[in-house]
Enzyme design. Structure first.
Site, PDB file in Angstrom:
ATOM      1  N   ARG A   1       0.898  -1.168  -0.035  1.00  3.96           N
ATOM      2  CA  ARG A   1      -0.058  -0.021   0.045  1.00  3.96           C
ATOM      3  C   ARG A   1       0.992   1.201  -0.043  1.00  3.96           C
ATOM      4  O   ARG A   1       0.871   2.329   0.958  1.00  3.96           O
ATOM      5  CB  ARG A   1      -0.815  -0.006   1.266  1.00  3.96           C
ATOM      6  CG  ARG A   1      -1.947  -1.206   1.226  1.00  3.96           C
ATOM      7  CD  ARG A   1      -2.810  -1.036   2.199  1.00  3.96           C
ATOM      8  NE  ARG A   1      -1.994  -1.330   3.557  1.00  3.96           N
ATOM      9  CZ  ARG A   1      -2.483  -1.270   4.836  1.00  3.96           C
ATOM     10  NH1 ARG A   1      -3.642  -1.743   4.838  1.00  3.96           N
ATOM     11  NH2 ARG A   1      -1.494  -1.567   5.902  1.00  3.96           N
ATOM     12  N   CYS A   2       1.708   1.411  -0.974  1.00  8.53           N
ATOM     13  CA  CYS A   2       2.722   2.293  -1.043  1.00  8.53           C
ATOM     14  C   CYS A   2       2.736   3.063  -2.517  1.00  8.53           C
ATOM     15  O   CYS A   2       2.375   2.481  -3.408  1.00  8.53           O
ATOM     16  CB  CYS A   2       4.251   1.746  -0.834  1.00  8.53           C
ATOM     17  SG  CYS A   2       5.617   2.878  -0.980  1.00  8.53           S
ATOM     18  N   GLY A   3       3.017   4.370  -2.518  1.00 14.48           N
ATOM     19  CA  GLY A   3       2.993   4.838  -3.691  1.00 14.48           C
ATOM     20  C   GLY A   3       4.128   4.360  -4.649  1.00 14.48           C
ATOM     21  O   GLY A   3       3.883   4.424  -6.026  1.00 14.48           O
TER      22      GLY A   3
END
Length: 173
Positions: free
Chosen positions: A53-55
Protein backbone atom coordinates in the site's frame (compact mmCIF):
# COMPACT_ATOMS: atom_id res chain seq x y z
CA UNK A 1 27.63 -22.80 34.16
CA UNK A 2 24.54 -20.61 33.83
CA UNK A 3 26.71 -17.68 32.73
CA UNK A 4 28.44 -19.83 30.13
CA UNK A 5 25.09 -20.99 28.70
CA UNK A 6 23.83 -17.41 28.58
CA UNK A 7 26.98 -16.35 26.73
CA UNK A 8 26.60 -19.19 24.20
CA UNK A 9 22.94 -18.25 23.70
CA UNK A 10 23.82 -14.62 23.02
CA UNK A 11 26.50 -15.68 20.54
CA UNK A 12 24.01 -17.92 18.75
CA UNK A 13 21.35 -15.21 18.53
CA UNK A 14 23.78 -12.59 17.22
CA UNK A 15 25.72 -14.82 14.84
CA UNK A 16 23.68 -13.73 11.83
CA UNK A 17 24.33 -10.06 12.57
CA UNK A 18 28.08 -10.69 12.73
CA UNK A 19 28.10 -12.44 9.34
CA UNK A 20 30.66 -11.47 6.74
CA UNK A 21 28.39 -11.69 3.69
CA UNK A 22 24.84 -12.18 2.49
CA UNK A 23 25.27 -15.94 2.16
CA UNK A 24 25.43 -16.41 5.94
CA UNK A 25 21.74 -15.54 6.37
CA UNK A 26 18.45 -17.33 6.22
CA UNK A 27 14.98 -15.92 5.69
CA UNK A 28 11.55 -17.46 5.47
CA UNK A 29 9.61 -17.14 2.24
CA UNK A 30 5.99 -15.98 2.13
CA UNK A 31 4.84 -19.57 2.74
CA UNK A 32 7.08 -20.02 5.80
CA UNK A 33 9.73 -22.14 4.05
CA UNK A 34 13.31 -21.49 5.17
CA UNK A 35 15.58 -20.06 2.48
CA UNK A 36 19.31 -20.40 3.07
CA UNK A 37 20.91 -17.56 1.13
CA UNK A 38 24.05 -19.70 0.85
CA UNK A 39 22.33 -21.43 -2.09
CA UNK A 40 22.81 -18.22 -4.11
CA UNK A 41 26.62 -18.23 -4.01
CA UNK A 42 27.92 -17.18 -7.40
CA UNK A 43 24.71 -15.35 -8.30
CA UNK A 44 23.93 -11.65 -7.94
CA UNK A 45 21.05 -10.89 -5.56
CA UNK A 46 18.76 -7.86 -5.68
CA UNK A 47 17.13 -7.37 -2.27
CA UNK A 48 14.15 -4.99 -2.12
CA UNK A 49 11.99 -4.11 0.86
CA UNK A 50 8.43 -3.91 -0.41
CA UNK A 51 4.95 -2.83 0.68
CA UNK A 52 1.52 -3.40 -0.81
CA UNK A 53 0.00 0.00 0.00
CA UNK A 54 2.73 2.43 -1.03
CA UNK A 55 3.08 4.97 -3.81
CA UNK A 56 5.98 2.85 -5.10
CA UNK A 57 4.04 -0.44 -5.07
CA UNK A 58 3.80 -0.35 -8.87
CA UNK A 59 7.52 -1.18 -8.84
CA UNK A 60 6.42 -4.79 -8.33
CA UNK A 61 5.75 -4.70 -12.10
CA UNK A 62 9.31 -3.46 -12.71
CA UNK A 63 10.67 -6.22 -10.47
CA UNK A 64 8.63 -8.81 -12.38
CA UNK A 65 9.98 -7.46 -15.69
CA UNK A 66 13.53 -7.55 -14.35
CA UNK A 67 13.02 -11.09 -13.10
CA UNK A 68 11.84 -12.28 -16.53
CA UNK A 69 14.67 -10.46 -18.32
CA UNK A 70 17.46 -11.83 -16.08
CA UNK A 71 16.07 -15.24 -15.13
CA UNK A 72 18.46 -17.12 -17.42
CA UNK A 73 21.36 -14.95 -16.28
CA UNK A 74 20.96 -16.17 -12.68
CA UNK A 75 19.88 -12.91 -11.06
CA UNK A 76 18.04 -13.66 -7.81
CA UNK A 77 15.42 -11.15 -6.72
CA UNK A 78 14.13 -11.21 -3.16
CA UNK A 79 11.27 -8.96 -2.13
CA UNK A 80 10.90 -8.51 1.62
CA UNK A 81 7.44 -7.20 2.53
CA UNK A 82 7.67 -4.94 5.53
CA UNK A 83 5.36 -2.85 7.65
CA UNK A 84 8.27 -0.80 8.99
CA UNK A 85 6.80 2.21 7.18
CA UNK A 86 3.17 1.28 8.01
CA UNK A 87 2.13 0.44 4.44
CA UNK A 88 2.00 -3.36 4.33
CA UNK A 89 -0.93 -5.73 4.63
CA UNK A 90 -1.12 -7.62 7.94
CA UNK A 91 -1.16 -11.25 6.74
CA UNK A 92 1.32 -13.12 4.54
CA UNK A 93 -1.55 -14.80 2.66
CA UNK A 94 -2.92 -11.36 1.73
CA UNK A 95 0.50 -10.14 0.56
CA UNK A 96 0.98 -13.30 -1.51
CA UNK A 97 -2.44 -12.95 -3.14
CA UNK A 98 -1.87 -9.24 -3.78
CA UNK A 99 1.49 -9.88 -5.48
CA UNK A 100 0.28 -12.80 -7.58
CA UNK A 101 -3.03 -11.28 -8.69
CA UNK A 102 -1.77 -7.78 -9.39
CA UNK A 103 1.82 -8.35 -10.53
CA UNK A 104 2.19 -12.05 -11.37
CA UNK A 105 5.31 -12.16 -9.20
CA UNK A 106 7.56 -15.17 -9.76
CA UNK A 107 10.60 -13.98 -7.80
CA UNK A 108 11.12 -14.79 -4.12
CA UNK A 109 8.86 -13.00 -1.67
CA UNK A 110 9.72 -13.37 2.01
CA UNK A 111 7.50 -13.38 5.03
CA UNK A 112 6.63 -9.94 6.40
CA UNK A 113 9.67 -8.64 8.29
CA UNK A 114 10.95 -5.44 9.88
CA UNK A 115 13.71 -3.71 7.94
CA UNK A 116 14.78 -1.02 10.39
CA UNK A 117 15.29 -0.48 14.08
CA UNK A 118 15.89 -2.92 16.90
CA UNK A 119 13.32 -5.40 15.54
CA UNK A 120 14.81 -5.50 12.04
CA UNK A 121 15.50 -8.89 10.50
CA UNK A 122 19.16 -9.89 11.13
CA UNK A 123 19.89 -9.48 7.40
CA UNK A 124 18.86 -5.82 7.48
CA UNK A 125 20.68 -5.27 10.78
CA UNK A 126 23.83 -6.68 9.16
CA UNK A 127 23.46 -4.37 6.15
CA UNK A 128 23.05 -1.37 8.47
CA UNK A 129 26.01 -2.34 10.67
CA UNK A 130 28.34 -3.46 7.87
CA UNK A 131 27.53 -0.96 5.15
CA UNK A 132 25.78 1.86 7.02
CA UNK A 133 22.75 1.52 4.74
CA UNK A 134 19.17 1.39 6.00
CA UNK A 135 16.00 1.64 3.97
CA UNK A 136 14.70 5.18 4.03
CA UNK A 137 11.35 4.03 2.66
CA UNK A 138 9.68 1.12 0.88
CA UNK A 139 11.28 -0.24 -2.29
CA UNK A 140 14.84 0.55 -1.24
CA UNK A 141 17.12 -1.70 -3.29
CA UNK A 142 20.41 -3.50 -2.52
CA UNK A 143 22.49 -5.33 -5.12
CA UNK A 144 24.91 -8.03 -3.93
CA UNK A 145 27.54 -9.73 -6.06
CA UNK A 146 28.03 -13.48 -6.32
CA UNK A 147 30.30 -13.39 -3.27
CA UNK A 148 27.54 -11.88 -1.14
CA UNK A 149 29.05 -8.39 -0.89
CA UNK A 150 27.04 -5.21 -1.35
CA UNK A 151 27.75 -3.61 -4.73
CA UNK A 152 25.31 -0.71 -4.68
CA UNK A 153 22.04 0.48 -3.20
CA UNK A 154 19.29 2.71 -4.58
CA UNK A 155 16.45 4.71 -3.15
CA UNK A 156 12.77 4.12 -3.73
CA UNK A 157 12.77 6.58 -6.62
CA UNK A 158 15.02 4.40 -8.79
CA UNK A 159 12.94 1.81 -10.62
CA UNK A 160 14.27 -1.77 -10.38
CA UNK A 161 14.62 -2.12 -14.16
CA UNK A 162 16.28 1.26 -14.66
CA UNK A 163 19.60 1.45 -16.51
CA UNK A 164 21.29 2.51 -13.25
CA UNK A 165 20.49 -0.90 -11.81
CA UNK A 166 20.70 -3.05 -14.93
CA UNK A 167 24.12 -1.60 -15.80
CA UNK A 168 25.41 -2.71 -12.38
CA UNK A 169 23.79 -6.13 -12.74
CA UNK A 170 25.39 -6.57 -16.16
CA UNK A 171 28.82 -5.73 -14.72
CA UNK A 172 28.65 -8.48 -12.10
CA UNK A 173 26.95 -11.26 -14.04
Amino acid sequence: MRLLLTYIGVLFLTSNVMADNLHKFTINDIDGNLINLNQFKGKPVLLVNTASRCGFTKQYANLSNLHREYLKKNLVIIGTPSNSFRQELEEEKDVKEFCLVNYDTKFIISEIIDVKGSTAHPLYKWIAETYGKTPKWNFFKYLFDGEGNLVESWSSITKPDSSQITDQIDKII
